[in-house]
Scaffold this motif. Structure first.
Motif, PDB file in Angstrom:
ATOM      1  N   LEU A  50      50.480  29.401  36.690  1.00 44.43           N
ATOM      2  CA  LEU A  50      48.438  29.778  36.252  1.00 44.43           C
ATOM      3  C   LEU A  50      47.890  29.531  37.176  1.00 44.43           C
ATOM      4  CD1 LEU A  50      50.169  26.941  34.241  1.00 44.43           C
ATOM      5  CD2 LEU A  50      49.488  27.929  32.727  1.00 44.43           C
ATOM      6  N   SER A  51      47.662  30.613  37.058  1.00 49.29           N
ATOM      7  CA  SER A  51      46.299  31.056  38.776  1.00 49.29           C
ATOM      8  C   SER A  51      45.620  32.263  37.949  1.00 49.29           C
ATOM      9  CB  SER A  51      47.551  31.659  39.347  1.00 49.29           C
ATOM     10  OG  SER A  51      46.291  32.401  39.705  1.00 49.29           O
ATOM     11  N   TYR A  52      44.160  31.660  38.819  1.00 49.71           N
ATOM     12  CA  TYR A  52      43.066  32.256  37.701  1.00 49.71           C
ATOM     13  C   TYR A  52      42.431  32.564  38.860  1.00 49.71           C
ATOM     14  CZ  TYR A  52      40.740  27.790  38.832  1.00 49.71           C
ATOM     15  OH  TYR A  52      40.453  26.549  39.456  1.00 49.71           O
ATOM     16  N   GLU A  53      41.403  33.248  38.462  1.00 46.93           N
ATOM     17  CA  GLU A  53      39.989  33.883  39.974  1.00 46.93           C
ATOM     18  C   GLU A  53      38.898  33.845  38.241  1.00 46.93           C
ATOM     19  OE1 GLU A  53      38.299  38.049  41.234  1.00 46.93           O
ATOM     20  OE2 GLU A  53      39.387  38.297  39.916  1.00 46.93           O
ATOM     21  N   ARG A  54      38.538  33.517  37.611  1.00 43.47           N
ATOM     22  CA  ARG A  54      37.212  33.739  36.642  1.00 43.47           C
ATOM     23  C   ARG A  54      37.755  32.110  35.785  1.00 43.47           C
ATOM     24  NH1 ARG A  54      39.983  38.423  34.029  1.00 43.47           N
ATOM     25  NH2 ARG A  54      40.839  36.907  32.670  1.00 43.47           N
ATOM     26  N   GLU A  55      35.885  31.817  36.021  1.00 45.35           N
ATOM     27  CA  GLU A  55      36.367  30.247  35.264  1.00 45.35           C
ATOM     28  C   GLU A  55      36.253  29.636  34.482  1.00 45.35           C
ATOM     29  OE1 GLU A  55      35.825  27.694  37.259  1.00 45.35           O
ATOM     30  OE2 GLU A  55      35.513  28.370  39.137  1.00 45.35           O
ATOM     31  N   ASN A  56      36.190  30.919  32.787  1.00 48.46           N
ATOM     32  CA  ASN A  56      36.325  30.910  32.152  1.00 48.46           C
ATOM     33  C   ASN A  56      37.829  30.485  31.963  1.00 48.46           C
ATOM     34  OD1 ASN A  56      37.064  33.445  32.010  1.00 48.46           O
ATOM     35  ND2 ASN A  56      35.529  34.267  30.880  1.00 48.46           N
ATOM     36  N   THR A  57      38.704  30.812  32.552  1.00 47.60           N
ATOM     37  CA  THR A  57      40.196  30.587  31.863  1.00 47.60           C
ATOM     38  C   THR A  57      40.490  29.441  32.694  1.00 47.60           C
ATOM     39  OG1 THR A  57      40.926  32.263  33.924  1.00 47.60           O
ATOM     40  CG2 THR A  57      40.672  33.098  31.655  1.00 47.60           C
ATOM     41  N   ARG A  58      40.284  28.805  33.269  1.00 50.36           N
ATOM     42  CA  ARG A  58      39.932  27.546  34.567  1.00 50.36           C
ATOM     43  C   ARG A  58      41.127  26.386  33.560  1.00 50.36           C
ATOM     44  NH1 ARG A  58      36.167  24.332  38.119  1.00 50.36           N
ATOM     45  NH2 ARG A  58      35.299  23.975  36.342  1.00 50.36           N
ATOM     46  N   ASP A  59      39.701  25.949  32.692  1.00 52.27           N
ATOM     47  CA  ASP A  59      40.349  25.042  31.438  1.00 52.27           C
ATOM     48  C   ASP A  59      41.693  24.803  31.245  1.00 52.27           C
ATOM     49  OD1 ASP A  59      37.271  23.665  33.310  1.00 52.27           O
ATOM     50  OD2 ASP A  59      36.576  24.273  31.278  1.00 52.27           O
ATOM     51  N   GLU A  83      44.396  27.772  41.980  1.00 51.71           N
ATOM     52  CA  GLU A  83      42.735  28.676  41.997  1.00 51.71           C
ATOM     53  C   GLU A  83      42.477  29.331  43.894  1.00 51.71           C
ATOM     54  OE1 GLU A  83      38.125  26.993  42.134  1.00 51.71           O
ATOM     55  OE2 GLU A  83      39.702  26.002  42.380  1.00 51.71           O
ATOM     56  N   THR A  84      42.196  29.114  44.156  1.00 53.48           N
ATOM     57  CA  THR A  84      42.472  29.968  45.129  1.00 53.48           C
ATOM     58  C   THR A  84      43.030  30.085  46.942  1.00 53.48           C
ATOM     59  OG1 THR A  84      41.171  28.592  46.867  1.00 53.48           O
ATOM     60  CG2 THR A  84      40.103  30.392  45.090  1.00 53.48           C
ATOM     61  N   GLN A  85      43.733  29.250  47.056  1.00 49.77           N
ATOM     62  CA  GLN A  85      44.540  28.068  48.268  1.00 49.77           C
ATOM     63  C   GLN A  85      45.734  28.772  48.078  1.00 49.77           C
ATOM     64  OE1 GLN A  85      43.204  27.794  51.084  1.00 49.77           O
ATOM     65  NE2 GLN A  85      41.233  28.638  49.866  1.00 49.77           N
ATOM     66  N   LEU A 107      54.365  33.545  35.033  1.00 49.98           N
ATOM     67  CA  LEU A 107      53.238  33.779  35.678  1.00 49.98           C
ATOM     68  C   LEU A 107      51.828  34.132  34.700  1.00 49.98           C
ATOM     69  CD1 LEU A 107      55.140  34.099  38.328  1.00 49.98           C
ATOM     70  CD2 LEU A 107      53.280  35.112  39.325  1.00 49.98           C
ATOM     71  N   VAL A 108      51.274  33.482  34.568  1.00 51.29           N
ATOM     72  CA  VAL A 108      50.066  33.517  33.932  1.00 51.29           C
ATOM     73  C   VAL A 108      48.765  33.519  34.893  1.00 51.29           C
ATOM     74  CG1 VAL A 108      48.307  32.996  32.096  1.00 51.29           C
ATOM     75  CG2 VAL A 108      51.347  32.441  31.821  1.00 51.29           C
ATOM     76  N   VAL A 109      48.277  35.381  34.628  1.00 53.61           N
ATOM     77  CA  VAL A 109      47.462  35.527  35.421  1.00 53.61           C
ATOM     78  C   VAL A 109      46.040  36.490  34.639  1.00 53.61           C
ATOM     79  CG1 VAL A 109      48.755  35.371  37.540  1.00 53.61           C
ATOM     80  CG2 VAL A 109      48.834  37.990  36.143  1.00 53.61           C
ATOM     81  N   ASP A 110      45.125  36.510  35.095  1.00 56.94           N
ATOM     82  CA  ASP A 110      43.767  37.513  34.999  1.00 56.94           C
ATOM     83  C   ASP A 110      43.063  38.118  36.048  1.00 56.94           C
ATOM     84  OD1 ASP A 110      42.882  35.535  37.009  1.00 56.94           O
ATOM     85  OD2 ASP A 110      41.007  34.423  35.509  1.00 56.94           O
ATOM     86  N   PHE A 115      46.749  37.273  40.938  1.00 52.00           N
ATOM     87  CA  PHE A 115      49.034  37.033  40.922  1.00 52.00           C
ATOM     88  C   PHE A 115      48.933  37.153  42.773  1.00 52.00           C
ATOM     89  CE2 PHE A 115      51.858  39.955  42.340  1.00 52.00           C
ATOM     90  CZ  PHE A 115      53.043  39.925  41.500  1.00 52.00           C
ATOM     91  N   LEU A 116      48.237  38.113  42.914  1.00 56.61           N
ATOM     92  CA  LEU A 116      48.589  37.898  45.233  1.00 56.61           C
ATOM     93  C   LEU A 116      47.850  36.602  45.512  1.00 56.61           C
ATOM     94  CD1 LEU A 116      46.503  41.633  46.146  1.00 56.61           C
ATOM     95  CD2 LEU A 116      49.286  40.676  45.616  1.00 56.61           C
ATOM     96  N   ASN A 117      47.568  35.284  44.329  1.00 57.63           N
ATOM     97  CA  ASN A 117      46.939  34.557  45.218  1.00 57.63           C
ATOM     98  C   ASN A 117      48.435  33.562  45.878  1.00 57.63           C
ATOM     99  OD1 ASN A 117      44.982  35.071  46.889  1.00 57.63           O
ATOM    100  ND2 ASN A 117      43.363  33.627  44.837  1.00 57.63           N
ATOM    101  N   ILE A 118      49.099  33.679  44.642  1.00 58.03           N
ATOM    102  CA  ILE A 118      50.199  33.397  44.393  1.00 58.03           C
ATOM    103  C   ILE A 118      51.639  33.504  45.492  1.00 58.03           C
ATOM    104  CG2 ILE A 118      52.450  32.942  42.605  1.00 58.03           C
ATOM    105  CD1 ILE A 118      51.001  33.262  40.181  1.00 58.03           C
ATOM    106  N   ASP A 119      51.363  34.651  45.956  1.00 63.49           N
ATOM    107  CA  ASP A 119      51.972  35.006  47.141  1.00 63.49           C
ATOM    108  C   ASP A 119      53.938  34.532  47.145  1.00 63.49           C
ATOM    109  OD1 ASP A 119      52.197  35.727  49.917  1.00 63.49           O
ATOM    110  OD2 ASP A 119      52.665  33.935  50.375  1.00 63.49           O
ATOM    111  N   LEU A 120      53.869  35.514  45.656  1.00 63.46           N
ATOM    112  CA  LEU A 120      55.012  34.719  45.737  1.00 63.46           C
ATOM    113  C   LEU A 120      55.902  35.434  46.290  1.00 63.46           C
ATOM    114  CD1 LEU A 120      55.818  35.650  41.611  1.00 63.46           C
ATOM    115  CD2 LEU A 120      55.977  34.020  42.696  1.00 63.46           C
ATOM    116  N   ALA A 121      56.006  36.492  47.193  1.00 59.23           N
ATOM    117  CA  ALA A 121      57.119  36.867  48.391  1.00 59.23           C
ATOM    118  C   ALA A 121      57.162  36.120  49.581  1.00 59.23           C
ATOM    119  CB  ALA A 121      56.512  38.608  48.656  1.00 59.23           C
ATOM    120  N   SER A 122      56.253  35.743  49.944  1.00 59.60           N
ATOM    121  CA  SER A 122      56.820  34.599  50.620  1.00 59.60           C
ATOM    122  C   SER A 122      57.279  33.659  50.625  1.00 59.60           C
ATOM    123  CB  SER A 122      55.587  33.962  51.661  1.00 59.60           C
ATOM    124  OG  SER A 122      54.702  33.206  50.576  1.00 59.60           O
ATOM    125  N   LYS A 123      57.714  32.864  49.486  1.00 58.71           N
ATOM    126  CA  LYS A 123      57.656  32.225  48.609  1.00 58.71           C
ATOM    127  C   LYS A 123      59.742  32.469  47.933  1.00 58.71           C
ATOM    128  CE  LYS A 123      54.731  30.041  48.934  1.00 58.71           C
ATOM    129  NZ  LYS A 123      53.380  30.849  49.417  1.00 58.71           N
TER     130      LYS A 123
END
Length: 305
Positions: A50-59, A83-85, A107-110, A115-123
């Motif tokens: 679960l990866s988010y950029e907007r604060e209103n989806t974090r909680d 979140e970011t790292q 994956l659940v992304v906003d 989505f890119l922050n998850i960095d699936l390819a490297s994993k």
């Protein structure tokens, strides 16, 4: 797996500012459907990110991860809130106690950024497995077309082919998109295609991950051969002989049969004659090996750009 607990939690805690409670119920049902009907029967574990950029989806994401840990009892689940790292996907024990890498991902992304922050390819690049990705993209309608294309292009550029991107419109329609890199109109290209809808509690099309490589529609597959009879030999290609007809040897004949089975065209690219197969020495390569290395470098540069 206690799916009713997950559904009830989703209805109570959804924070999306542009979707009402009835629409949120359909989102939860669609995700649960995929888990129950496709993931559970095929493996003992899966991962949900679960990866988010907007604060209103974090909680909502954080609470959802907690309820998932408490709810599942039929399938092992690793849940990651991002979140970011960067994140690290670690193998988890199977039922038999052995370590396994994840085949099935949800994956659940906003946004594309989340989505890119998850960095699936490297994993997953070091695992020789055929993974499946069901991605729910939670965004406003005006961003969806561009986001879907960008996510699917990333997946194809990293050889992730079993990918669905699921969206919900403001009208409440839950639509599933994927891509077919080879068809009668294009080769090696990503064009989002609607393949499914979630209606009345089920997916309209029961085939959640359609086959994409059984028919390559005569698209070219480049081959860099070197003369090693009886394994592989190349006949004279003059006088109108096609590349398919020119190859010989039992490996060459196997390649020809594979091209018939998968309906692709063989395109031969000859390596330098002085060093056909090539060598690797002190990070320096020659011949066919060098051609492969250069192709990989070009692809990595394209991905970086």
């Amino acid at each position: 797996m206690n799916v009713q607990t997950l559904l009830t939690f989703y209805l109570i805690n959804s924070q999306a500012p542009f979707k009402d409670r009835n629409i949120n119920e359909e989102i939860a049902n669609s995700l649960i459907y995929v888990i129950e009907k496709y993931y559970e029967p095929r493996d003992s574990a899966f991962i949900i990110c679960l990866s988010y950029e907007r604060e209103n989806t974090r909680d909502f994401y954080q609470d959802l991860s907690e309820i998932l840990f408490r709810s599942y009892d039929n399938i092992k689940t690793q849940i990651v809130v991002k979140e970011t790292q960067g994140l690290e996907l670690k193998p988890i024990p199977t039922v038999k106690g052995k370590l396994t890498n994840f085949i099935f991902h949800m994956l659940v992304v906003d946004s594309v950024k989340s989505f890119l922050n998850i960095d699936l390819a490297s994993k997953v690049k070091n695992y020789d497995t055929n993974e499946f990705y069901h991605i729910f993209l939670h965004n406003k309608d005006r961003f969806l077309d561009n986001d879907i294309r960008n996510i699917l292009e990333y997946c194809w550029s990293n050889y992730m082919i079993n990918v669905n991107v699921v969206i919900q419109t403001a009208a409440g329609d839950i639509i599933v998109y994927t891509y077919f890199p080879f068809n009668e109109s294009h080769c090696n290209e990503v064009i989002p295609v609607e393949i499914n809808r979630f209606q009345n509690g089920v997916m309209v099309n029961p085939d959640l991950f359609p086959e994409k490589l059984q028919n390559m529609h005569k698209c070219p597959v480049r081959v860099t051969p070197f003369h090693t009879p009886p394994f592989f030999s190349l006949n004279d290609r003059r006088n109108g002989t096609t590349d398919d007809e020119a190859i010989n040897g039992f490996e060459g004949l196997l390649l020809r049969e594979l091209s018939l089975l998968m309906n692709f065209t063989i395109e031969i690219i000859l390596p330098p004659k002085k060093d056909e197969r090539g060598h690797i020495f002190n990070n320096f390569s020659t011949g066919a090996i060098d051609m492969l290395e250069q192709t990989n470098q070009k692809e990595n540069q394209q991905q970086a750009n």
